[in-house]
Motif scaffolding. Structure first.
Motif, PDB file in Angstrom:
ATOM      1  N   TRP A 384       0.813  -1.207   0.000  1.00  0.00           N
ATOM      2  CA  TRP A 384       0.000   0.000   0.000  1.00  0.00           C
ATOM      3  C   TRP A 384       0.851   1.264   0.000  1.00  0.00           C
ATOM      4  CZ3 TRP A 384      -5.350   0.610  -0.200  1.00  0.00           C
ATOM      5  CH2 TRP A 384      -6.063  -0.594  -0.322  1.00  0.00           C
ATOM      6  N   GLU A 385       2.113   1.122   0.351  1.00  0.00           N
ATOM      7  CA  GLU A 385       2.992   2.299   0.355  1.00  0.00           C
ATOM      8  C   GLU A 385       3.166   2.905  -1.035  1.00  0.00           C
ATOM      9  OE1 GLU A 385       5.816  -1.349   0.807  1.00  0.00           O
ATOM     10  OE2 GLU A 385       3.809  -0.721   1.448  1.00  0.00           O
ATOM     11  N   VAL A 386       2.854   2.141  -2.115  1.00  0.00           N
ATOM     12  CA  VAL A 386       3.009   2.719  -3.457  1.00  0.00           C
ATOM     13  C   VAL A 386       2.015   3.856  -3.687  1.00  0.00           C
ATOM     14  CG1 VAL A 386       3.918   0.585  -4.457  1.00  0.00           C
ATOM     15  CG2 VAL A 386       1.452   1.032  -4.573  1.00  0.00           C
ATOM     16  N   LEU A 387       1.004   3.958  -2.805  1.00  0.00           N
ATOM     17  CA  LEU A 387       0.035   5.051  -2.944  1.00  0.00           C
ATOM     18  C   LEU A 387       0.563   6.362  -2.364  1.00  0.00           C
ATOM     19  CD1 LEU A 387      -3.370   3.262  -2.245  1.00  0.00           C
ATOM     20  CD2 LEU A 387      -2.161   3.619  -4.403  1.00  0.00           C
ATOM     21  N   ALA A 388       1.763   6.342  -1.810  1.00  0.00           N
ATOM     22  CA  ALA A 388       2.380   7.590  -1.355  1.00  0.00           C
ATOM     23  C   ALA A 388       2.539   8.559  -2.520  1.00  0.00           C
ATOM     24  CB  ALA A 388       3.739   7.293  -0.722  1.00  0.00           C
ATOM     25  N   GLU A 389       2.800   8.012  -3.719  1.00  0.00           N
ATOM     26  CA  GLU A 389       2.994   8.874  -4.889  1.00  0.00           C
ATOM     27  C   GLU A 389       1.743   9.685  -5.233  1.00  0.00           C
ATOM     28  OE1 GLU A 389       4.828   8.422  -9.360  1.00  0.00           O
ATOM     29  OE2 GLU A 389       3.248   7.029  -8.775  1.00  0.00           O
ATOM     30  N   PRO A 390       0.570   9.025  -5.425  1.00  0.00           N
ATOM     31  CA  PRO A 390      -0.606   9.834  -5.773  1.00  0.00           C
ATOM     32  C   PRO A 390      -1.063  10.757  -4.650  1.00  0.00           C
ATOM     33  CG  PRO A 390      -1.241   7.550  -5.377  1.00  0.00           C
ATOM     34  CD  PRO A 390       0.262   7.574  -5.444  1.00  0.00           C
ATOM     35  N   ILE A 391      -0.838  10.346  -3.402  1.00  0.00           N
ATOM     36  CA  ILE A 391      -1.255  11.205  -2.283  1.00  0.00           C
ATOM     37  C   ILE A 391      -0.425  12.486  -2.256  1.00  0.00           C
ATOM     38  CG2 ILE A 391      -1.391  11.400   0.231  1.00  0.00           C
ATOM     39  CD1 ILE A 391      -1.978   8.369   0.301  1.00  0.00           C
ATOM     40  N   GLN A 392       0.917  12.335  -2.368  1.00  0.00           N
ATOM     41  CA  GLN A 392       1.749  13.547  -2.341  1.00  0.00           C
ATOM     42  C   GLN A 392       1.514  14.418  -3.560  1.00  0.00           C
ATOM     43  OE1 GLN A 392       4.837  14.498  -4.011  1.00  0.00           O
ATOM     44  NE2 GLN A 392       5.149  12.702  -5.333  1.00  0.00           N
ATOM     45  N   THR A 393       1.156  13.790  -4.680  1.00  0.00           N
ATOM     46  CA  THR A 393       0.858  14.574  -5.883  1.00  0.00           C
ATOM     47  C   THR A 393      -0.428  15.375  -5.697  1.00  0.00           C
ATOM     48  OG1 THR A 393       1.954  12.903  -7.239  1.00  0.00           O
ATOM     49  CG2 THR A 393       0.508  14.455  -8.377  1.00  0.00           C
ATOM     50  N   MET A 394      -1.425  14.738  -5.065  1.00  0.00           N
ATOM     51  CA  MET A 394      -2.667  15.452  -4.779  1.00  0.00           C
ATOM     52  C   MET A 394      -2.411  16.619  -3.818  1.00  0.00           C
ATOM     53  SD  MET A 394      -5.957  15.342  -5.559  1.00  0.00           S
ATOM     54  CE  MET A 394      -6.658  13.697  -5.782  1.00  0.00           C
ATOM     55  N   LEU A 395      -1.557  16.419  -2.826  1.00  0.00           N
ATOM     56  CA  LEU A 395      -1.245  17.495  -1.883  1.00  0.00           C
ATOM     57  C   LEU A 395      -0.525  18.648  -2.581  1.00  0.00           C
ATOM     58  CD1 LEU A 395      -0.097  15.448   1.251  1.00  0.00           C
ATOM     59  CD2 LEU A 395      -2.200  16.794   1.003  1.00  0.00           C
ATOM     60  N   ARG A 396       0.346  18.322  -3.532  1.00  0.00           N
ATOM     61  CA  ARG A 396       1.027  19.378  -4.286  1.00  0.00           C
ATOM     62  C   ARG A 396       0.013  20.254  -5.031  1.00  0.00           C
ATOM     63  NH1 ARG A 396       6.592  18.759  -5.741  1.00  0.00           N
ATOM     64  NH2 ARG A 396       7.588  16.967  -4.742  1.00  0.00           N
ATOM     65  N   LYS A 397      -1.063  19.608  -5.505  1.00  0.00           N
ATOM     66  CA  LYS A 397      -2.106  20.348  -6.209  1.00  0.00           C
ATOM     67  C   LYS A 397      -2.680  21.463  -5.325  1.00  0.00           C
ATOM     68  CE  LYS A 397      -6.885  19.590  -7.818  1.00  0.00           C
ATOM     69  NZ  LYS A 397      -7.931  18.576  -8.094  1.00  0.00           N
ATOM     70  N   TYR A 398      -2.684  21.189  -4.010  1.00  0.00           N
ATOM     71  CA  TYR A 398      -3.245  22.165  -3.072  1.00  0.00           C
ATOM     72  C   TYR A 398      -2.181  23.087  -2.493  1.00  0.00           C
ATOM     73  CZ  TYR A 398      -7.832  19.991  -3.276  1.00  0.00           C
ATOM     74  OH  TYR A 398      -9.064  19.546  -3.692  1.00  0.00           O
ATOM     75  N   GLY A 399      -0.982  23.046  -3.091  1.00  0.00           N
ATOM     76  CA  GLY A 399       0.059  23.986  -2.678  1.00  0.00           C
ATOM     77  C   GLY A 399       0.777  23.605  -1.408  1.00  0.00           C
ATOM     78  N   ILE A 400       0.706  22.346  -0.993  1.00  0.00           N
ATOM     79  CA  ILE A 400       1.403  21.904   0.222  1.00  0.00           C
ATOM     80  C   ILE A 400       2.881  21.745  -0.122  1.00  0.00           C
ATOM     81  CG2 ILE A 400       1.522  20.153   2.030  1.00  0.00           C
ATOM     82  CD1 ILE A 400      -1.128  21.743   1.886  1.00  0.00           C
ATOM     83  N   PRO A 401       3.770  22.571   0.401  1.00  0.00           N
ATOM     84  CA  PRO A 401       5.175  22.589  -0.038  1.00  0.00           C
ATOM     85  C   PRO A 401       5.984  21.372   0.402  1.00  0.00           C
ATOM     86  CG  PRO A 401       4.863  24.107   1.780  1.00  0.00           C
ATOM     87  CD  PRO A 401       3.491  23.643   1.394  1.00  0.00           C
TER      88      PRO A 401
END
Length: 460
Positions: A384-401
């Motif tokens: 399940w750790e492979v989902l770290a990629e889409p989660i961090q990408t979604m957070l980047r969308k919201y400007g999370i540095p």
């Protein structure tokens, strides 16, 4: 000596263990084939002169008798080959033996006056380079390319059949963004087809311009004819090859090297596929179907070894090494001519043959494989750790540095469960309800991007 005894003493596996390759390629790359094509070129040259050159001797020939001349090629058989070899044992010159053989045939038809026009204006290399060009052209067209295309189509069919079979990908040997079996096979199908296309686009060239490439002899006899135009017509219309206008005594062999390099590239894609299949089998992503009566190991009864893929690797190495040796040697000739290419070219069939055997081995190995969907699902569910990629990408969308570092801290080097990912995703209150729910609903098996669509891309 009995046939079976003779076969047990073969030096090359393509003549023995892999004799089906010899049967397929022998018509194009054997000594018999070389002699046959030499006869073909000499007869085509005689026919060309009869049809295109006006002179007193040739004018005596009735064009209605051309089928008799052409029959020397069409009726070429082992007895013809044997007779040429008998003549060669005296002349110690293989091309001259062909010329004398045709002289005998022409004389037997009652066309004694044509004997002087057999091989007129030619050097041996005019006959040899065109003969080898025909051998390569038809060996490719009739044997290697159809087999390569058949194999590429098999890989493409696997891609379409398994486009939805999600698989944990591995980059650097480590679990990575999931993909599908079909998409990974489609990558190979595309590579194989691109390699085939490159080989098909290579022009198979030939020259017919005399001892040092200047038309000197034939121009002396017929000074008022445009031999550059005539030679081009002969090579392209009578032999079906591409005319090379600038050579020394030899055709430069550059196109041959391009073809050998193309085969070597196809081989390298093939061995890349072999290695991947070997690894997937070791990971149990593919099961090998046991064949009744077959033995995997002489001591471990449970084993089904991926031997076909391993055998393919070995045959690729043989083909590639011959391709490299020929590509390194053939473009080099001392000044206007040396004979070092003569022995080298006789090994062309081995380069093609070992490549064909490699394709056959991989094809046979693949026929014994089935996708192990249970293992694919199990591995995906453990990562399940492979989902770290889409989660961090979604957070980047919201400007999370610090999105990347946050997920790195959460997942790197850890065994992450489904619950861990869902809990973290549910805590992301800065996301819209839709985006947060997207992450909550996502699984490793569903995180495949466009993999299933990519597997459906139409290839020529």
């Amino acid at each position: 000596m009995e046939k079976q005894e003779f076969e047990s003493f073969t030096l090359c596996p393509l003549d023995g263990r892999y004799s089906k390759i010899k049967d397929a390629l022998g018509e194009y790359f054997s000594e018999y084939a070389l002699v046959k094509y030499r006869v073909f070129v000499e007869i085509q040259w005689l026919k060309f002169l009869i049809e295109n050159v006006e002179c007193d001797v040739l004018s005596r020939f009735d064009l209605q008798d051309l089928p008799k001349i052409e029959s020397i090629t069409k009726e070429f058989n082992y007895d013809s080959f044997k007779r040429i070899k008998e003549i060669e044992s005296v002349t110690r010159h293989d091309v001259k033996a062909v010329e004398y053989f045709i002289d005998e045939k022409v004389k037997a038809f009652g066309f004694d006056y044509l004997q002087s026009f057999v091989h007129i204006g030619c050097t041996s290399e005019d006959i040899n380079n065109t003969s080898y060009a025909c051998m390569i052209k038809y060996g490719l067209k009739e044997v290697w390319l159809p087999k390569a295309k058949e194999f590429a189509n098999i890989i493409n069919q696997w891609a379409m059949d398994h486009k939805d079979d999600a698989m944990l990908a591995h980059t650097h040997g480590q679990p990575a963004t999931p993909t599908t079996i079909g998409k990974e096979f489609k990558v190979y199908a595309y590579r194989f087809m691109s390699s085939i296309e490159n080989i098909e686009n290579i022009q198979i060239k030939a020259k017919f311009n005399g001892a040092t490439g200047n038309y000197s002899a034939i121009l002396t006899a017929f000074p008022h004819l445009d031999w550059q135009v005539l030679a081009k017509k002969f090579v392209e219309e009578y032999l079906g090859l591409t005319f090379n206008p600038l050579t020394t005594q030899i055709e430069s062999h550059d196109y041959t090297c391009h073809i050998l390099d193309g085969i070597r590239h196809f081989n390298n894609v093939l061995v890349d596929f072999d290695v991947d299949m070997w690894l997937y089998i070791s990971m149990e992503y593919f099961k090998q179907i046991p064949v009744k009566g077959e033995v995997g190991s002489s001591t471990m009864p449970h084993k089904v070894n991926p031997i076909r893929f391993e055998n393919s690797e070995a045959n690729v190495d043989m083909s590639n090494n011959i391709c490299i040796a020929l590509s390194n040697k053939l473009p080099k000739s001392r000044m206007q001519r040396d004979l070092s290419d003569s022995s080298s070219q006789r090994n062309l069939g081995l380069a093609f043959g070992y490549s064909l055997q490699a394709i056959n081995e991989t094809k046979d190995g693949l026929e014994k494989c089935v996708v192990n969907k249970e293992k694919l699902a199990s591995d995906l569910n453990e990562k399940w750790e492979v989902l770290a990629e889409p989660i961090q990408t979604m957070l980047r969308k919201y400007g999370i540095p610090d999105a990347y570092d946050t997920l790195k801290e959460l997942t790197r080097g850890k065994n992450i469960s489904k619950e861990d990912i869902m809990k973290f995703s549910e805590s992301l209150e800065m996301l819209s309800d839709i985006d947060r729910q997207t992450l909550i609903d996502m699984t490793p098996a569903s995180y495949i991007g466009l993999a299933n669509l990519l597997a459906d891309i139409h290839l020529k």
